[in-house]
Design a protein around this motif. Sequence first.
Motif, PDB file in Angstrom:
ATOM      1  N   PHE A   1       0.915  -1.183   0.082  1.00 11.71           N
ATOM      2  CA  PHE A   1       0.076   0.064  -0.081  1.00 11.71           C
ATOM      3  C   PHE A   1       0.988   1.202  -0.282  1.00 11.71           C
ATOM      4  O   PHE A   1       1.859   1.103   0.360  1.00 11.71           O
TER       5      PHE A   1
ATOM      6  N   GLU B   1       0.850   5.731   0.421  1.00 12.95           N
ATOM      7  CA  GLU B   1       0.245   6.860   1.343  1.00 12.95           C
ATOM      8  C   GLU B   1      -0.668   7.432   0.110  1.00 12.95           C
ATOM      9  O   GLU B   1      -1.740   8.167   0.755  1.00 12.95           O
ATOM     10  N   GLU B   2      -0.866   7.252  -0.851  1.00  8.71           N
ATOM     11  CA  GLU B   2      -1.989   7.685  -1.576  1.00  8.71           C
ATOM     12  C   GLU B   2      -3.390   6.802  -1.435  1.00  8.71           C
ATOM     13  O   GLU B   2      -4.093   7.258  -1.944  1.00  8.71           O
ATOM     14  N   ASP B   3      -3.136   5.666  -1.175  1.00  7.97           N
ATOM     15  CA  ASP B   3      -4.170   4.985  -0.754  1.00  7.97           C
ATOM     16  C   ASP B   3      -5.452   5.608   0.029  1.00  7.97           C
ATOM     17  O   ASP B   3      -5.042   6.228   0.749  1.00  7.97           O
ATOM     18  N   ASP B   4      -6.481   5.108  -0.162  1.00 12.24           N
ATOM     19  CA  ASP B   4      -7.645   5.571   0.746  1.00 12.24           C
ATOM     20  C   ASP B   4      -7.311   5.623   2.317  1.00 12.24           C
ATOM     21  O   ASP B   4      -6.930   4.226   2.774  1.00 12.24           O
ATOM     22  N   PRO B   5      -7.449   6.287   3.088  1.00  7.39           N
ATOM     23  CA  PRO B   5      -6.922   6.350   4.397  1.00  7.39           C
ATOM     24  C   PRO B   5      -7.430   5.333   5.279  1.00  7.39           C
ATOM     25  O   PRO B   5      -6.864   4.720   6.162  1.00  7.39           O
ATOM     26  N   ALA B   6      -8.643   4.977   4.974  1.00 11.67           N
ATOM     27  CA  ALA B   6      -9.476   3.828   5.727  1.00 11.67           C
ATOM     28  C   ALA B   6      -8.897   2.382   5.358  1.00 11.67           C
ATOM     29  O   ALA B   6      -8.615   1.707   6.193  1.00 11.67           O
ATOM     30  N   LYS B   7      -8.682   2.445   3.888  1.00 12.81           N
ATOM     31  CA  LYS B   7      -8.160   1.000   3.800  1.00 12.81           C
ATOM     32  C   LYS B   7      -6.856   0.991   4.086  1.00 12.81           C
ATOM     33  O   LYS B   7      -6.236  -0.208   4.529  1.00 12.81           O
ATOM     34  N   ARG B   8      -5.871   1.884   4.110  1.00 16.29           N
ATOM     35  CA  ARG B   8      -4.498   2.038   4.572  1.00 16.29           C
ATOM     36  C   ARG B   8      -4.480   1.578   5.910  1.00 16.29           C
ATOM     37  O   ARG B   8      -3.738   0.844   6.462  1.00 16.29           O
ATOM     38  N   ASP B   9      -5.407   2.017   6.748  1.00 17.60           N
ATOM     39  CA  ASP B   9      -5.435   2.053   8.135  1.00 17.60           C
ATOM     40  C   ASP B   9      -5.520   0.354   8.600  1.00 17.60           C
ATOM     41  O   ASP B   9      -5.065  -0.159   9.345  1.00 17.60           O
TER      42      ASP B   9
END
Length: 139
Positions: free
Chosen positions: A92, A94-102
């Motif tokens: 993943f 840093e550009e990924d959706d924050p919710a998915k990244r979390d």
Amino acid sequence: MKISTKGRYGLTIMMELANRVGEGPTSLKSIAEKHQLSEHYLEQLVAPLRNAGLVKSIRGAYGGYILSKAADQVTAGEVIRVLEGPISPVDFTEEDDPAKRDLWIRIRDSIADVLDSTTLANLISYEDQGSSDNYMFYI
């Protein structure tokens, strides 16, 4: 993330060495025969374990391998990282959706926590309790 045969067989090698502490060096041939694995493949796996300082090789007619540290000082996470690389269920950015990244970060950290809190001593203790046929980790 799927642990390949590298990680699984690497843990098998390390658990065998932990089970045989005090018995002298253990040959890869004996491990391969006991677990019906390729000795040649185990030779490929033990080299990075030796380079990482997890095992020592002993030369000679009665040579083989021994653990470099006590079984309670070596974690499954160390072995897996040496043989498989970084622990991550997905790549993943840093550009990924924050919710998915979390979510991916929490999953990665949970897996790492289990692997890093499980020592070879824990694994062989579990094996000694009669569960040696198939050990399963639940995350």
